[in-house]
Write a protein that holds these residues in place. Structure first.
Motif, PDB file in Angstrom:
ATOM      1  N   CYS A 187      -7.725 -26.049  39.146  1.00 25.05           N
ATOM      2  CA  CYS A 187      -8.083 -25.893  37.739  1.00 25.05           C
ATOM      3  C   CYS A 187      -7.299 -24.758  37.076  1.00 25.05           C
ATOM      4  CB  CYS A 187      -9.580 -25.653  37.640  1.00 25.05           C
ATOM      5  SG  CYS A 187     -10.255 -26.009  36.034  1.00 25.05           S
ATOM      6  N   LEU A 188      -7.217 -23.615  37.741  1.00 23.35           N
ATOM      7  CA  LEU A 188      -6.536 -22.457  37.177  1.00 23.35           C
ATOM      8  C   LEU A 188      -5.053 -22.738  36.946  1.00 23.35           C
ATOM      9  CD1 LEU A 188      -6.437 -19.502  36.273  1.00 23.35           C
ATOM     10  CD2 LEU A 188      -6.105 -18.881  38.682  1.00 23.35           C
ATOM     11  N   MET A 189      -4.377 -23.281  37.936  1.00 21.80           N
ATOM     12  CA  MET A 189      -2.939 -23.528  37.794  1.00 21.80           C
ATOM     13  C   MET A 189      -2.660 -24.669  36.818  1.00 21.80           C
ATOM     14  SD  MET A 189      -1.291 -21.228  39.235  1.00 21.80           S
ATOM     15  CE  MET A 189      -2.598 -20.032  39.099  1.00 21.80           C
ATOM     16  N   ARG A 190      -3.559 -25.652  36.770  1.00 23.60           N
ATOM     17  CA  ARG A 190      -3.399 -26.711  35.758  1.00 23.60           C
ATOM     18  C   ARG A 190      -3.514 -26.117  34.361  1.00 23.60           C
ATOM     19  NH1 ARG A 190      -7.734 -30.641  37.480  1.00 23.60           N
ATOM     20  NH2 ARG A 190      -7.486 -31.361  35.364  1.00 23.60           N
ATOM     21  N   ALA A 191      -4.399 -25.134  34.183  1.00 20.40           N
ATOM     22  CA  ALA A 191      -4.542 -24.462  32.889  1.00 20.40           C
ATOM     23  C   ALA A 191      -3.290 -23.652  32.561  1.00 20.40           C
ATOM     24  CB  ALA A 191      -5.772 -23.564  32.889  1.00 20.40           C
ATOM     25  N   VAL A 192      -2.708 -23.003  33.552  1.00 15.31           N
ATOM     26  CA  VAL A 192      -1.468 -22.252  33.345  1.00 15.31           C
ATOM     27  C   VAL A 192      -0.347 -23.195  32.912  1.00 15.31           C
ATOM     28  CG1 VAL A 192       0.346 -20.926  34.525  1.00 15.31           C
ATOM     29  CG2 VAL A 192      -2.061 -20.341  34.875  1.00 15.31           C
ATOM     30  N   VAL A 193      -0.207 -24.308  33.613  1.00 14.94           N
ATOM     31  CA  VAL A 193       0.829 -25.288  33.263  1.00 14.94           C
ATOM     32  C   VAL A 193       0.580 -25.853  31.870  1.00 14.94           C
ATOM     33  CG1 VAL A 193       1.824 -27.548  33.852  1.00 14.94           C
ATOM     34  CG2 VAL A 193       1.418 -25.843  35.649  1.00 14.94           C
ATOM     35  N   ALA A 194      -0.663 -26.132  31.543  1.00  8.06           N
ATOM     36  CA  ALA A 194      -0.998 -26.645  30.210  1.00  8.06           C
ATOM     37  C   ALA A 194      -0.620 -25.632  29.135  1.00  8.06           C
ATOM     38  CB  ALA A 194      -2.479 -26.997  30.129  1.00  8.06           C
ATOM     39  N   GLU A 195      -0.865 -24.360  29.408  1.00  8.66           N
ATOM     40  CA  GLU A 195      -0.498 -23.308  28.456  1.00  8.66           C
ATOM     41  C   GLU A 195       1.021 -23.242  28.286  1.00  8.66           C
ATOM     42  OE1 GLU A 195      -0.624 -18.444  28.189  1.00  8.66           O
ATOM     43  OE2 GLU A 195      -2.104 -19.456  29.450  1.00  8.66           O
ATOM     44  N   ILE A 196       1.751 -23.292  29.386  1.00  7.21           N
ATOM     45  CA  ILE A 196       3.213 -23.216  29.351  1.00  7.21           C
ATOM     46  C   ILE A 196       3.806 -24.412  28.618  1.00  7.21           C
ATOM     47  CG2 ILE A 196       5.286 -23.382  30.802  1.00  7.21           C
ATOM     48  CD1 ILE A 196       3.751 -21.621  32.853  1.00  7.21           C
ATOM     49  N   ALA A 245       2.202 -26.455  26.569  1.00  4.36           N
ATOM     50  CA  ALA A 245       1.472 -26.732  25.314  1.00  4.36           C
ATOM     51  C   ALA A 245       0.938 -28.154  25.291  1.00  4.36           C
ATOM     52  CB  ALA A 245       2.362 -26.473  24.098  1.00  4.36           C
ATOM     53  N   THR A 246       0.373 -28.561  26.427  1.00  9.25           N
ATOM     54  CA  THR A 246      -0.250 -29.884  26.529  1.00  9.25           C
ATOM     55  C   THR A 246      -1.687 -29.719  26.996  1.00  9.25           C
ATOM     56  OG1 THR A 246       0.494 -30.155  28.810  1.00  9.25           O
ATOM     57  CG2 THR A 246       1.917 -31.054  27.109  1.00  9.25           C
ATOM     58  N   PRO A 247      -2.554 -30.689  26.682  1.00  7.50           N
ATOM     59  CA  PRO A 247      -3.931 -30.608  27.167  1.00  7.50           C
ATOM     60  C   PRO A 247      -3.982 -30.678  28.699  1.00  7.50           C
ATOM     61  CG  PRO A 247      -3.650 -32.414  25.601  1.00  7.50           C
ATOM     62  CD  PRO A 247      -2.292 -31.853  25.884  1.00  7.50           C
ATOM     63  N   ILE A 248      -5.022 -30.102  29.257  1.00  7.33           N
ATOM     64  CA  ILE A 248      -5.216 -30.161  30.700  1.00  7.33           C
ATOM     65  C   ILE A 248      -5.590 -31.586  31.066  1.00  7.33           C
ATOM     66  CG2 ILE A 248      -6.604 -29.333  32.645  1.00  7.33           C
ATOM     67  CD1 ILE A 248      -7.023 -26.747  31.041  1.00  7.33           C
ATOM     68  N   PRO A 249      -4.831 -32.214  31.997  1.00  6.60           N
ATOM     69  CA  PRO A 249      -5.178 -33.580  32.407  1.00  6.60           C
ATOM     70  C   PRO A 249      -6.591 -33.651  32.967  1.00  6.60           C
ATOM     71  CG  PRO A 249      -3.040 -32.926  33.294  1.00  6.60           C
ATOM     72  CD  PRO A 249      -3.675 -31.699  32.686  1.00  6.60           C
ATOM     73  N   GLY A 250      -7.347 -34.609  32.515  1.00  6.50           N
ATOM     74  CA  GLY A 250      -8.711 -34.804  32.997  1.00  6.50           C
ATOM     75  C   GLY A 250      -9.680 -33.751  32.492  1.00  6.50           C
ATOM     76  N   GLY A 251      -9.250 -32.923  31.562  1.00  5.20           N
ATOM     77  CA  GLY A 251     -10.106 -31.847  31.071  1.00  5.20           C
ATOM     78  C   GLY A 251     -10.701 -32.168  29.715  1.00  5.20           C
ATOM     79  N   GLU A 252     -11.538 -33.188  29.655  1.00 12.97           N
ATOM     80  CA  GLU A 252     -12.153 -33.566  28.382  1.00 12.97           C
ATOM     81  C   GLU A 252     -13.221 -32.600  27.994  1.00 12.97           C
ATOM     82  OE1 GLU A 252     -11.771 -36.447  30.804  1.00 12.97           O
ATOM     83  OE2 GLU A 252      -9.897 -36.463  29.754  1.00 12.97           O
TER      84      GLU A 252
END
Length: 96
Positions: free
Chosen positions: A78-87, A89-96
């Motif tokens: 979850c944490l690294m997916r959030a970092v990648v999403a921030e970098i 500028a895309t929504p977190i996959p599966g993070g509705e």
């Protein structure tokens, strides 16, 4: 602490990162990346963040610069997916 494992596959160069990308470890990764690219200029780049536990602002800036150059960022927690999403500028996959 940061562990960097470089995997050379035909056409793909993967940097598997484990631990914390912070402080002096960002400079260490940059040095590793630059020295490895000398002999693998035509390979696609991937940064595997599945073993990462923390990334500071300098680490995010390094990853964002590599992403802007076309590198793929792979994350699973979850944490690294959030970092990648921030970098990216895309929504977190599966993070509705």
């Amino acid at each position: 602490m940061l562990r960097i494992t470089v995997l050379h596959n035909p056409g793909l160069l993967t940097f598997r990162l484990e631990g914390r990308l912070a402080g002096p470890w960002v400079r260490e990764l940059e040095a590793c990346w630059q020295s490895t690219l000398v002999s693998h200029r035509h390979s696609a780049l991937r940064f595997d963040l599945t073993g990462m536990t923390f990334v500071d602002a300098a680490g995010k800036a390094f990853l964002a610069a590599r992403r802007a150059q076309g590198a793929e960022l792979v994350a699973s927690c979850c944490l690294m997916r959030a970092v990648v999403a921030e970098i990216t500028a895309t929504p977190i996959p599966g993070g509705e």
